[in-house]
Design a protein around this motif. Structure first.
Motif, PDB file in Angstrom:
ATOM      1  N   UNK A 369       0.826  -1.203   0.000  1.00 47.47           N
ATOM      2  CA  UNK A 369       0.000   0.000   0.000  1.00 47.47           C
ATOM      3  C   UNK A 369       0.862   1.256   0.000  1.00 47.47           C
ATOM      4  N   UNK A 370       2.002   1.213   0.655  1.00 49.68           N
ATOM      5  CA  UNK A 370       2.903   2.362   0.619  1.00 49.68           C
ATOM      6  C   UNK A 370       3.427   2.594  -0.803  1.00 49.68           C
ATOM      7  N   UNK A 371       3.762   1.492  -1.492  1.00 52.57           N
ATOM      8  CA  UNK A 371       4.197   1.620  -2.884  1.00 52.57           C
ATOM      9  C   UNK A 371       3.049   2.123  -3.756  1.00 52.57           C
ATOM     10  N   UNK A 372       1.852   1.669  -3.459  1.00 50.43           N
ATOM     11  CA  UNK A 372       0.676   2.122  -4.203  1.00 50.43           C
ATOM     12  C   UNK A 372       0.490   3.636  -4.044  1.00 50.43           C
ATOM     13  N   UNK A 373       0.615   4.132  -2.819  1.00 49.59           N
ATOM     14  CA  UNK A 373       0.444   5.569  -2.579  1.00 49.59           C
ATOM     15  C   UNK A 373       1.496   6.374  -3.330  1.00 49.59           C
ATOM     16  N   UNK A 374       2.724   5.894  -3.352  1.00 53.05           N
ATOM     17  CA  UNK A 374       3.782   6.603  -4.081  1.00 53.05           C
ATOM     18  C   UNK A 374       3.481   6.637  -5.573  1.00 53.05           C
ATOM     19  N   UNK A 375       2.954   5.534  -6.100  1.00 42.19           N
ATOM     20  CA  UNK A 375       2.627   5.486  -7.527  1.00 42.19           C
ATOM     21  C   UNK A 375       1.453   6.414  -7.843  1.00 42.19           C
ATOM     22  N   UNK A 376       0.463   6.481  -6.936  1.00 44.99           N
ATOM     23  CA  UNK A 376      -0.669   7.397  -7.136  1.00 44.99           C
ATOM     24  C   UNK A 376      -0.168   8.837  -7.162  1.00 44.99           C
ATOM     25  N   UNK A 377       0.729   9.177  -6.275  1.00 49.61           N
ATOM     26  CA  UNK A 377       1.275  10.534  -6.238  1.00 49.61           C
ATOM     27  C   UNK A 377       1.984  10.883  -7.546  1.00 49.61           C
ATOM     28  N   UNK A 378       2.803   9.952  -8.031  1.00 49.01           N
ATOM     29  CA  UNK A 378       3.534  10.200  -9.268  1.00 49.01           C
ATOM     30  C   UNK A 378       2.568  10.362 -10.440  1.00 49.01           C
ATOM     31  N   UNK A 379       1.572   9.507 -10.503  1.00 47.18           N
ATOM     32  CA  UNK A 379       0.599   9.583 -11.598  1.00 47.18           C
ATOM     33  C   UNK A 379      -0.200  10.876 -11.524  1.00 47.18           C
ATOM     34  N   UNK A 380      -0.584  11.275 -10.312  1.00 47.91           N
ATOM     35  CA  UNK A 380      -1.368  12.511 -10.153  1.00 47.91           C
ATOM     36  C   UNK A 380      -0.546  13.736 -10.531  1.00 47.91           C
ATOM     37  N   UNK A 381       0.722  13.741 -10.209  1.00 45.28           N
ATOM     38  CA  UNK A 381       1.563  14.911 -10.477  1.00 45.28           C
ATOM     39  C   UNK A 381       1.967  15.000 -11.947  1.00 45.28           C
ATOM     40  N   UNK A 382       2.251  13.866 -12.559  1.00 47.14           N
ATOM     41  CA  UNK A 382       2.747  13.872 -13.940  1.00 47.14           C
ATOM     42  C   UNK A 382       1.628  13.763 -14.962  1.00 47.14           C
ATOM     43  N   UNK A 383       0.462  13.264 -14.521  1.00 50.14           N
ATOM     44  CA  UNK A 383      -0.642  13.066 -15.463  1.00 50.14           C
ATOM     45  C   UNK A 383      -0.484  11.830 -16.308  1.00 50.14           C
TER      46      UNK A 383
END
Length: 421
Positions: A369-383
């Motif tokens: 879940x921690x890795x999932x949150x990091x991936x969500x952040x990257x996707x949200x910031x970069x689009x």
């Protein structure tokens, strides 16, 4: 001599000659019957009971022998649709009968709901009484006076015909009550009683491979209309709180797009979008030398865009007999400088994956879940959707994290005890 033959016209093998009325002591008698959908013929002395034929002649060792006096119920099987003690029936009494053993109830790849519930509710204990409990509960819910409408408070008496030497009745009764509640229209039938599905001593799997006669091909198996999780206590719970730099609306846009959400899940792959907010997918988890590949279904059962909340139920199984179900709640909250993403999950594990234990399963899931949150952040910031999901956690990394967590929990207690001296 034992012969295994294809069942013809829905019955046991045709007898080559009339059955004698009397036999001498020690003389062999041929008995033809149908076991788990397969016609069989065995030649045995007249005093051999059904349990010995199942175990010693057909290799169906799932039928256990306890007292051999009909008291403990370990050897319970279905004979012509009714529960019977296999140690109290002579094999010759079963001529032409339809016998179903615990092996006919389901396979590791396609477990019966009772088998799934026993695993989910930890109703297995040492496992010695489990076949008898499964077959007895099947008879109760399928042919009992109330069927699956039986009241939970009646189960202790109705299930008292099988003894559990571990005294683990609470989980067993919870499993039976769970199945009764989830199948108000009747108990599903056995799942491994097609032709040529007799299971031998040498292996725990059906002899009918996928795609062969009597076994459904993967494409023929329709996904369930909805995903459910057991009603009992979960195997592990996970609560992860992550602070993300992306604004809450951008984070929610990722969560609300299941394709992008699935790409953020470590080791996950979205295979098919189904009606009803259901999604078929695959997920791989590796723990040192153990690698598990789950295929299953996820369903969004709650979605609140205004509050940025969603609830997802998921279930999956791997070829090794492991199965997992999860109730996942995601909530994105606006926070100074970005978003706080909360992931709360209840995990229900069975099979090999359950052997990891609650602590390790929780730590693995928390890391994912921690890795999932990091991936969500990257996707949200970069689009851009994360092209390659994060890799599964390594055993060494998990061990280091586990030791760190235990040390952090131990130090305050040690200081507290020292201060009181």
């Amino acid at each position: 001599m034992t012969q295994l033959e294809d069942r013809t016209a829905g019955g046991p093998p045709r007898r080559p000659e009339p059955r004698p009325d009397r036999v001498a002591a020690g003389e062999l008698v041929e008995v033809a019957m149908t076991v788990n959908g397969t016609g069989v013929a065995v030649s045995v002395p007249a005093r051999v009971h059904l349990a010995d034929v199942l175990r010693d002649h057909l290799g169906l060792t799932g039928t256990h022998l306890g007292c051999e006096h009909g008291v403990c119920g370990m050897c319970t099987v279905l004979v012509d649709g009714a529960a019977a003690r296999a140690c109290l029936l002579f094999a010759v009494q079963c001529e032409g009968a339809e016998v179903v053993t615990v092996e006919g109830l389901g396979t590791p790849d396609d477990q019966h709901p009772l088998q799934q519930a026993f695993s989910a509710h930890h109703g297995l204990q040492c496992g010695f009484c489990t076949p008898g409990m499964l077959m007895s509960s099947y008879d109760l819910l399928d042919a009992g006076p109330d069927g699956t409408a039986i009241a939970p408070e009646e189960l202790p008496e109705q299930m008292s015909g099988v003894l559990c030497r571990c005294t683990g009745y609470r989980g067993i009764l919870a499993a039976v009550a769970d199945v009764a509640a989830h199948h108000p229209d009747g108990l599903p039938g056995p799942r491994n009683c097609a032709g040529r599905t007799l299971v031998g001593r040498g292996g725990g799997r059906s002899t009918a491979a996928r795609g062969e006669e009597g076994a459904p091909a993967p494409d023929d198996v329709a996904p369930p209309a909805e995903v459910r999780v057991p009603a009992g206590a979960p195997s592990a719970t996970v609560e992860v709180r992550s602070e993300l730099a992306a604004p809450v609306e951008q984070v929610w846009a990722v969560l609300d797009d299941f394709d992008r959400l699935a790409r953020c899940l470590p080791g996950a792959e979205l295979l098919e979008v189904l009606p009803g907010d259901r999604f078929r997918g695959r997920a791989t988890v590796a723990l040192g030398p153990v690698r598990l590949s789950f295929e299953g279904l996820a369903q969004v059962v709650e979605r609140e865009p205004a509050d940025h909340r969603m609830r997802v139920l998921a279930q999956g199984a791997d070829a090794g007999g492991s199965a997992t179900q999860a109730d996942i709640r995601l909530h994105a909250e606006p926070a100074p400088g970005g978003t706080v993403l909360r992931a709360d999950a209840e995990l229900f594990l069975s099979g090999r994956v359950a052997q990891f234990g609650r602590a390790l399963a929780g730590d693995v899931s928390r890391r994912l879940f921690e890795q999932f949150a990091a991936a969500v952040e990257e996707t949200a910031l970069t689009g851009r959707a994360t092209s390659v999901p994060a890799g599964p956690p390594s055993a060494l990394r998990l061990l280091v994290d586990l030791v760190r967590a235990r040390v952090r929990g131990f130090l305050p207690r040690s200081r507290g005890r020292g201060g009181n001296r």
